[in-house]
Design a protein around this motif. Sequence first.
Motif, short mmCIF file in Angstrom:
data_model
loop_
_atom_site.label_atom_id
_atom_site.label_comp_id
_atom_site.label_asym_id
_atom_site.label_seq_id
_atom_site.Cartn_x
_atom_site.Cartn_y
_atom_site.Cartn_z
N MET A 158 -25.07 -37.00 -24.37
CA MET A 158 -24.11 -38.08 -24.05
C MET A 158 -24.03 -39.03 -25.24
O MET A 158 -25.04 -39.38 -25.84
N ASN A 159 -22.83 -39.45 -25.60
CA ASN A 159 -22.64 -40.31 -26.75
C ASN A 159 -22.88 -41.77 -26.39
O ASN A 159 -22.57 -42.22 -25.30
N THR A 160 -23.44 -42.51 -27.34
CA THR A 160 -23.54 -43.95 -27.20
C THR A 160 -22.32 -44.57 -27.85
O THR A 160 -22.00 -44.31 -29.01
N ILE A 161 -21.59 -45.36 -27.10
CA ILE A 161 -20.34 -45.91 -27.59
C ILE A 161 -20.54 -47.33 -28.12
O ILE A 161 -21.07 -48.20 -27.43
N VAL A 162 -20.15 -47.53 -29.36
CA VAL A 162 -20.18 -48.86 -29.96
C VAL A 162 -18.75 -49.33 -30.12
O VAL A 162 -17.94 -48.67 -30.77
N PRO A 163 -18.39 -50.46 -29.51
CA PRO A 163 -17.02 -50.95 -29.64
C PRO A 163 -16.64 -51.10 -31.11
O PRO A 163 -17.39 -51.64 -31.91
N LYS A 164 -15.45 -50.62 -31.47
CA LYS A 164 -15.03 -50.62 -32.87
C LYS A 164 -13.51 -50.67 -32.92
O LYS A 164 -12.84 -49.86 -32.31
N ASP A 165 -12.98 -51.63 -33.66
CA ASP A 165 -11.53 -51.79 -33.73
C ASP A 165 -11.02 -51.83 -35.16
O ASP A 165 -9.92 -52.30 -35.41
N THR A 166 -11.82 -51.36 -36.11
CA THR A 166 -11.38 -51.27 -37.49
C THR A 166 -11.64 -49.86 -37.99
O THR A 166 -12.57 -49.19 -37.55
N MET A 167 -10.80 -49.41 -38.91
CA MET A 167 -10.94 -48.07 -39.47
C MET A 167 -11.71 -48.11 -40.78
O MET A 167 -11.51 -49.00 -41.60
N ASN A 168 -12.58 -47.14 -40.97
CA ASN A 168 -13.25 -46.97 -42.25
C ASN A 168 -12.45 -46.04 -43.16
O ASN A 168 -12.55 -46.11 -44.38
N SER A 169 -11.66 -45.17 -42.56
CA SER A 169 -10.86 -44.21 -43.30
C SER A 169 -9.49 -44.80 -43.63
O SER A 169 -8.94 -45.58 -42.85
N PRO A 170 -8.92 -44.45 -44.80
CA PRO A 170 -7.58 -44.95 -45.14
C PRO A 170 -6.45 -44.20 -44.45
O PRO A 170 -5.29 -44.58 -44.57
N ILE A 217 -20.99 -43.20 -19.77
CA ILE A 217 -20.88 -44.06 -18.60
C ILE A 217 -20.66 -45.48 -19.12
O ILE A 217 -21.53 -46.03 -19.79
N PRO A 218 -19.49 -46.06 -18.90
CA PRO A 218 -19.17 -47.35 -19.50
C PRO A 218 -20.09 -48.46 -18.99
O PRO A 218 -20.48 -48.48 -17.83
N HIS A 219 -20.41 -49.38 -19.89
CA HIS A 219 -21.25 -50.51 -19.51
C HIS A 219 -20.56 -51.85 -19.72
O HIS A 219 -21.06 -52.89 -19.32
N ILE A 220 -19.39 -51.81 -20.40
CA ILE A 220 -18.62 -53.05 -20.58
C ILE A 220 -17.14 -52.74 -20.38
O ILE A 220 -16.71 -51.59 -20.53
N ILE A 251 -11.49 -49.91 -16.64
CA ILE A 251 -12.37 -48.92 -16.03
C ILE A 251 -12.56 -49.28 -14.57
O ILE A 251 -13.10 -50.33 -14.23
N GLU A 252 -12.11 -48.39 -13.69
CA GLU A 252 -12.18 -48.66 -12.25
C GLU A 252 -13.55 -48.33 -11.66
O GLU A 252 -13.93 -48.84 -10.61
N ASP A 253 -14.29 -47.43 -12.32
CA ASP A 253 -15.58 -46.98 -11.80
C ASP A 253 -16.58 -46.94 -12.94
O ASP A 253 -16.51 -46.07 -13.82
N MET A 254 -17.52 -47.89 -12.96
CA MET A 254 -18.51 -47.98 -14.02
C MET A 254 -19.74 -47.12 -13.76
O MET A 254 -20.73 -47.24 -14.48
N THR A 255 -19.70 -46.28 -12.74
CA THR A 255 -20.88 -45.48 -12.41
C THR A 255 -20.72 -44.01 -12.78
O THR A 255 -21.69 -43.26 -12.71
N ASN A 256 -19.52 -43.61 -13.15
CA ASN A 256 -19.27 -42.20 -13.48
C ASN A 256 -18.84 -42.04 -14.93
O ASN A 256 -18.47 -43.00 -15.61
#
Length: 298
Positions: free
Chosen positions: A1-13, A23-26, A75-80
């Motif tokens: 399972m992947n750990t998701i880090v919020p990110k809104d900028t691109m490193n690639s051009p 499973i979302p936590h935020i 996200i309507e369901d934070m448990t799945n």
Amino acid sequence: MNTIVPKDTMNSPQYEIYYKNNIPHIDHPLHYHDFYELYFHVQGKTSYMINNKIYNLQTGDIVLINQQQLHRAIIEDMTNIYVRYVIWMTRDCVSSLQLSGLDFISLFESPDKKDVIRLPERLRQDMFATLQKLHREYINPEKGSSFLVNAYLHEILILLNRYNGQEYVVHENSIRNDTVVQMVMEYIDHQYTDPLSLDKLSQQFFLSKFYLSRRFKKHTGLTILDYCRKKRLMKARELLLRNVAVSDVYKLCGFGDYSNFLKAFRSVYKMTPREYCKILKSNNLSGKIGKLGDEDTH
């Protein structure tokens, strides 16, 4: 399972490609970024908010987001498990993929662009298979992977261009939309150059400012003042792209003074407006990026 880090900028051009399975936590608030986003929903009870519209998503729904749209997944369901593919592409990237007779830019920038596309089962499976191959070549590059990535991006954009018809459009869920919050957002969208405060808005809409504040935050994930700030910064970016002098931009965007504008701009772009302008000029981006914040594109 992947750990998701919020990110809104691109490193690639050019582009970045993600497969997110967690499973979302935020619950992320409304946000925007300086590139296009293609979101393919795989699994999870989720709605999507774009500007002041909410769409109920089903497996295989495709969300197209341009540079001027505030958006968030609800996200309507934070448990799945919540599963999706996300492709980020700069405007230059999409422009470089253009083919004769096909306008890929319009998928994201046309005044009548579709926010959400729902394909029939067979086409949905085809798109899913292409995304799987695209992501595999992107994260595990081998000889010739860059050519395959471009080929798969071409295929995705061609199919979206082909099936961007009315029969595949997903309409907003008017029941889920909060009409009061919608009216407040629309008011801010048109009055962001004026001094705005919670007191003024509560008087305008004849609501307690505490009630209005809670209701707005629940619906958008943002405070009212944060929403005002984002709209002003989006307008500021548009003006900078049009080569408007930095000394004039803050006045045209509703910031009370330059110091407030500078602080807000640096908090989002991690640089000063003048540094941002230099990057735009060095990359020859001025005048090439689609307009942001114009009334006819709200």
